[in-house]
Design an enzyme around this catalytic site. Structure first.
Site, mmCIF file in Angstrom:
data_model
loop_
_atom_site.group_PDB
_atom_site.id
_atom_site.type_symbol
_atom_site.label_atom_id
_atom_site.label_comp_id
_atom_site.label_asym_id
_atom_site.label_seq_id
_atom_site.Cartn_x
_atom_site.Cartn_y
_atom_site.Cartn_z
ATOM 1 N N HIS A 1 70.436 -19.759 15.325
ATOM 2 C CA HIS A 1 70.368 -18.859 16.481
ATOM 3 C C HIS A 1 71.538 -19.174 17.400
ATOM 4 O O HIS A 1 71.884 -20.333 17.620
ATOM 5 C CB HIS A 1 69.053 -19.037 17.254
ATOM 6 C CG HIS A 1 68.957 -18.131 18.455
ATOM 7 N ND1 HIS A 1 68.517 -16.838 18.369
ATOM 8 C CD2 HIS A 1 69.290 -18.328 19.757
ATOM 9 C CE1 HIS A 1 68.558 -16.274 19.563
ATOM 10 N NE2 HIS A 1 69.031 -17.163 20.424
ATOM 11 N N ASP B 1 56.318 -12.632 23.566
ATOM 12 C CA ASP B 1 57.748 -12.703 23.877
ATOM 13 C C ASP B 1 58.330 -11.325 24.124
ATOM 14 O O ASP B 1 59.192 -11.162 24.996
ATOM 15 C CB ASP B 1 58.504 -13.389 22.742
ATOM 16 C CG ASP B 1 59.996 -13.430 23.010
ATOM 17 O OD1 ASP B 1 60.388 -14.131 23.961
ATOM 18 O OD2 ASP B 1 60.758 -12.760 22.290
ATOM 19 N N ARG C 1 61.723 -10.177 31.921
ATOM 20 C CA ARG C 1 62.776 -11.117 32.324
ATOM 21 C C ARG C 1 64.080 -10.377 32.580
ATOM 22 O O ARG C 1 64.809 -10.675 33.531
ATOM 23 C CB ARG C 1 62.993 -12.172 31.246
ATOM 24 C CG ARG C 1 61.958 -13.276 31.203
ATOM 25 C CD ARG C 1 62.097 -14.094 29.941
ATOM 26 N NE ARG C 1 63.422 -14.687 29.830
ATOM 27 C CZ ARG C 1 63.976 -15.035 28.672
ATOM 28 N NH1 ARG C 1 63.341 -14.836 27.532
ATOM 29 N NH2 ARG C 1 65.167 -15.582 28.660
ATOM 30 N N SER D 1 61.196 -18.514 24.445
ATOM 31 C CA SER D 1 61.499 -17.286 23.716
ATOM 32 C C SER D 1 62.136 -17.583 22.361
ATOM 33 O O SER D 1 61.693 -17.079 21.317
ATOM 34 C CB SER D 1 62.431 -16.408 24.559
ATOM 35 O OG SER D 1 62.794 -15.240 23.855
ATOM 36 N N LYS E 1 60.016 -17.690 18.502
ATOM 37 C CA LYS E 1 60.392 -16.723 17.461
ATOM 38 C C LYS E 1 60.836 -17.428 16.187
ATOM 39 O O LYS E 1 60.595 -16.937 15.081
ATOM 40 C CB LYS E 1 61.499 -15.794 17.972
ATOM 41 C CG LYS E 1 61.033 -14.765 18.985
ATOM 42 C CD LYS E 1 62.000 -13.618 19.113
ATOM 43 C CE LYS E 1 63.283 -14.006 19.802
ATOM 44 N NZ LYS E 1 63.158 -14.125 21.252
#
Length: 469
Positions: free
Chosen positions: A107, A186, A193, A208, A212
């Site tokens: 990520h 989320d 957010r 978050s 995930k």
């Protein structure tokens, strides 16, 4: 006084309701505790996240809670509880037992020209890993992996759990969007957010991202945490704080988690824009990628291969990733992934084997070259300034749901360190209007910094953080 049967029933069950109401945390009180800098109990956090997922909490209360967390922060324990509660709000992806120790992912916190996922997922699959990459869309100045892939005709990012399993069995990697059943809390929290200016809260970012990734039942995860002009976190210190938080929570969730800190001052690679970044990714998997992109792909891939024990060191893992980029096996996995996710075989073949980019992806109507007015060496290219222009041209979106133009973007002809002579072209801009607006030309020219002497080599990755470091 006449006691009816209804009154009698209420009298019998009232103690139960009174006890339940006394035990159940109330949302205004939870908000007050965090607003005033208090530490929330596990039950308070779990109650809040469950209410978010079930839709039993008002949006105004969610916004107030997010702002309280943004201003007051959360300690490590609270952040871990928040992440686990978000994870528990939905399903987890189940894998066959024989995949144990092979499921990995990466990520990035977002950047300009960050196309690492497009080459890394197939490269890892070519090394025998299973990569169920759940990616997102671009927002503001950052690009989105799903938007880039959707520039390829027919590519479908929405896949069911059964389809994901099938693609991983047959190909080894997929790049998909978040399904309805995965971490539903989320999806709600992220949307709020974004409109409450709480996106950059470290506990909320940690919750978050890690929730995930944890729903993928990963063995190992590498995080590219960026800092600099075009990153959400401008300083290395703030990026390090986030990296440490995510590594700690990811490890607590049972994932071997590693973070790299990398600079996001200059664009990554030589192309920025959805279809243009697909082109550069294909070239990377043909062994012709720009040095900075190849460095990020091989470094992160090497760390993952080492984390799951496929190699004896991260350096050995880097060489294995480099090998599959050079020998065509990563590109073969990419082509197979495209067809498995809806792209016609002929289109995938023309894109990957023939490099027929204009024949497979819609090109922009016009292009404009910009030249320099002095001799010198490229010192830097302001990625943020460049990204703002591209967003106005349609590359990105200002808010969730906005359409993107897959064809517009830029090709950098003179990377950092390159020597230019007056009048030489340094960038090509792809656009849809017949004339490139003067304000865009001026902004792009100002993004280029030229100096009389060569600049020092850029160290892109500044540190690696793991649970043992």
């Amino acid at each position: 006084m006449i006691i009816t049967s209804t009154t009698r029933r209420v009298a019998l069950i009232w103690p139960y309701f009174a006890t339940l109401m006394a035990a159940a945390p109330q949302i205004p009180e939870i908000i007050r505790i965090k607003r005033d800098g208090g530490v929330l109990k596990d039950a308070d956090i779990e109650f809040f996240v469950q209410g978010v997922a079930k839709g039993t909490i008002q949006e105004s209360q969610i916004g107030a809670m997010l702002m309280a967390i943004r201003l007051q922060g959360m300690n490590a324990s609270e952040t871990a509880v928040l992440t686990r509660a978000m994870l528990s709000s939905g399903e987890r992806l189940p894998w066959p037992k024989e995949w144990h120790g092979l499921v990995v992912d990466k990520h990035s916190t977002g950047g300009v020209g960050d196309k690492v996922s497009l080459s890394l997922a197939p490269a890892l699959a070519a090394c025998g890993c299973k990569v169920p990459m759940i990616s997102g869309r671009g927002l503001a100045h950052t690009g989105g992996t799903l938007d880039k892939l959707e520039s390829i005709p027919g590519f479908c990012v929405q896949q069911s759990q059964q389809q994901i399993l099938h693609i991983l069995e047959t190909v080894g990697c997929c790049i998909v969007g978040q399904t309805e059943s995965l971490v539903p809390a989320d999806r709600v929290l992220y949307g709020i957010r974004d409109v409450t200016s709480t996106v950059d809260s470290i506990p909320l970012v940690t919750g978050s991202i890690i929730s995930k990734k944890a729903c993928e039942n990963l063995s190992a995860l590498v995080l590219d945490v960026k800092f600099g002009k075009a990153a959400f976190y401008k300083s290395e210190a703030s990026a390090r704080e986030l990296a440490i938080s995510m590594v700690e929570v990811g490890t607590q969730c049972g994932i071997r988690t590693i973070a790299v800190l990398s600079k996001m001052d200059n664009p990554i690679g030589l192309r920025v824009g959805n279809s243009l970044e697909v082109m550069e990714s294909v070239e990377c998997m043909q062994g012709k990628g720009p040095a900075d992109l190849v460095q990020l792909v091989t470094k992160q891939g090497g760390l993952l291969l080492n984390a799951i024990g496929k190699v004896g060191s991260a350096e050995e893992g880097e060489e294995q990733i480099r090998s599959v980029l050079l020998d065509g096996s990563a590109l073969a996995k990419f082509e197979a992934m495209l067809t498995a996710q809806g792209v016609e075989a002929g289109v995938a073949r023309r894109l990957c084997r023939d490099s027929d980019f204009s024949g497979t992806m819609k090109p922009a109507k016009y292009s404009t070259y910009l030249s320099v007015d002095q001799d010198g060496f490229v010192q830097s290219i302001d990625a943020m300034a460049l990204a703002i222009v591209l967003q106005k041209l349609g590359v990105g979106r200002s808010q969730v749901g906005d359409p993107v133009n897959h064809s517009v973007g830029v090709q950098i002809l003179a990377p950092v360190g390159h020597r230019l002579t007056r009048g030489e072209k340094w960038i090509r801009v792809f656009h849809e209007e017949a004339e490139l607006a003067g304000e865009h030309v001026a902004a792009l020219q100002e993004s280029l910094d030229i100096g009389p002497v060569p600049c020092a080599p850029i160290t892109l990755i500044t540190d690696i953080i793991s649970a043992s470091s």
